[in-house]
Scaffold this motif. Structure first.
Motif, short mmCIF file in Angstrom:
data_model
loop_
_atom_site.label_atom_id
_atom_site.label_comp_id
_atom_site.label_asym_id
_atom_site.label_seq_id
_atom_site.Cartn_x
_atom_site.Cartn_y
_atom_site.Cartn_z
N PRO A 142 0.83 -1.21 0.00
CA PRO A 142 0.00 0.00 0.00
C PRO A 142 0.87 1.26 0.00
O PRO A 142 2.03 1.23 0.40
N GLU A 143 0.29 2.36 -0.45
CA GLU A 143 1.00 3.62 -0.46
C GLU A 143 1.20 4.15 0.96
O GLU A 143 2.22 4.75 1.27
N GLU A 144 0.22 3.93 1.81
CA GLU A 144 0.25 4.48 3.15
C GLU A 144 -0.34 3.48 4.13
O GLU A 144 -1.39 2.89 3.87
N TYR A 145 0.32 3.27 5.25
CA TYR A 145 -0.19 2.38 6.28
C TYR A 145 -1.06 3.16 7.26
O TYR A 145 -0.91 4.37 7.43
N SER A 146 -1.96 2.46 7.91
CA SER A 146 -2.84 3.04 8.91
C SER A 146 -2.71 2.25 10.20
O SER A 146 -1.98 1.26 10.26
N CYS A 147 -3.42 2.68 11.23
CA CYS A 147 -3.46 1.95 12.50
C CYS A 147 -4.86 1.35 12.68
O CYS A 147 -5.86 2.02 12.46
N LEU A 148 -4.89 0.10 13.07
CA LEU A 148 -6.15 -0.59 13.36
C LEU A 148 -6.25 -0.72 14.87
O LEU A 148 -5.36 -1.28 15.50
N LEU A 181 -2.23 12.18 14.77
CA LEU A 181 -1.90 13.11 15.86
C LEU A 181 -3.14 13.52 16.63
O LEU A 181 -3.15 13.49 17.86
N LYS A 182 -4.20 13.87 15.92
CA LYS A 182 -5.46 14.26 16.57
C LYS A 182 -6.02 13.11 17.40
O LYS A 182 -6.42 13.29 18.55
N PHE A 183 -6.04 11.91 16.82
CA PHE A 183 -6.60 10.76 17.52
C PHE A 183 -5.73 10.37 18.72
O PHE A 183 -6.25 9.99 19.76
N GLN A 184 -4.42 10.46 18.57
CA GLN A 184 -3.52 10.09 19.66
C GLN A 184 -3.72 10.99 20.87
O GLN A 184 -3.74 10.51 22.01
#
Length: 132
Positions: free
Chosen positions: A74-80, A100-103
């Motif tokens: 993938p181009e960009e990884y995310s957090c599950l 950053l906002k979610f963290q």
């Protein structure tokens, strides 16, 4: 005639991911329900957006091994993020732009809801004096 069936009811094994704000409010309810008795388990892992497992090479009946092309990266990884208590499981995906906002929101949430932890008793070590 074919009816339009939502994906979540069509296949129960396919998890639908919640919006980040809805995930936080559902997790708040989980923490309040587990306050007296129970626990909430949180897991965080890297998510690449795939819904299928990595393909494996298989041995065919004639003895040859089938060649399998790997899935593209993938181009960009995310957090599950997954949260689970005794009765309910919820999940959300946080993209790289929202991390950053979610963290910050998640850290504030954990600080406010982790007040029921038990303190460990400190064990004092006895030292022996050297006798000469």
């Amino acid at each position: 005639m074919a009816k339009d069936v939502p994906i979540s009811s069509a296949s129960p094994n396919l998890q639908s991911h919640l919006n980040n704000d809805i995930f936080m409010s559902e997790m708040l309810l989980m923490f309040h329900n587990a306050r007296n008795a129970g626990e909430v388990t949180l897991t965080i892992k890297r998510y690449d957006g795939r819904t299928k497992p990595h393909p494996k090479a298989r041995k065919l009946k004639n003895g040859k091994i089938s060649s399998v092309e790997p899935l593209p990266e993938p181009e960009e990884y995310s957090c599950l993020l997954r949260a689970r208590d005794r009765k309910k499981k919820i999940a959300t995906v946080v993209t790289a732009s929202e991390v950053l906002k979610f963290q910050l929101q998640f850290a504030q949430f954990l600080r406010s809801n982790m007040d029921g932890l038990k303190k460990e008793k400190k064990v004092k070590k006895k030292t022996k004096k050297a006798t000469q």
